[in-house]
Design an enzyme around this catalytic site. Sequence first.
Site, PDB file in Angstrom:
ATOM      1  N   GLU A 110      39.279  47.480  31.304  1.00 52.35           N
ATOM      2  CA  GLU A 110      39.396  47.466  32.758  1.00 52.35           C
ATOM      3  C   GLU A 110      38.042  47.106  33.330  1.00 52.35           C
ATOM      4  OE1 GLU A 110      42.484  50.053  31.153  1.00 52.35           O
ATOM      5  OE2 GLU A 110      40.324  50.349  31.093  1.00 52.35           O
ATOM      6  N   TYR A 122      34.121  38.097  30.950  1.00 48.17           N
ATOM      7  CA  TYR A 122      35.371  38.307  30.219  1.00 48.17           C
ATOM      8  C   TYR A 122      36.246  37.058  30.253  1.00 48.17           C
ATOM      9  CZ  TYR A 122      33.860  43.154  30.394  1.00 48.17           C
ATOM     10  OH  TYR A 122      33.138  44.308  30.285  1.00 48.17           O
TER      11      TYR A 122
END
Length: 154
Positions: A110, A122
């Site tokens: 997360e 990411y």
Amino acid sequence: MKAVLPHSLEFYPMQAADLDAVAQIEAGIQAFPWSRGNFADSLHAGYSAWVARLPDRLIGFSVVMQVLDEAHILTIGISSSLQGQGYGARLLQHAMHQVTTHGARRLLLEVRPSNARAVALYRNFGFQQIGVRKGYYPATEGREDGLVFQKELA
């Protein structure tokens, strides 16, 4: 002064002796940081916990929980003064390698939508957003959502 390049970065399993430095880095990069106790609990639980070191100091950490073939990055961070220089990418690569070596086929995490640098990192590594956890993170005013990302590992 000559810059230290990311190739001089080395990784070591996190030890109890690292906890003060890790908690200090975490406090410098998060508005709502993990405590030293959170890191100690992660070590006690047997999570994959690593530190990143330059020749002269500890500069980052990662904690990943793995269950069978699925792993979850619980926290990862690089000292604020060294962000944006490739160290975070190297640390993420290391975390992915560790869990793949231990049989993980999928990696989850997360991230706050407000953490644009992390979101970009990411995505650059091929993570795909698969959901949103509403009100997941504490925020100065109320709560902030958590973007859920995953990456299928080879």
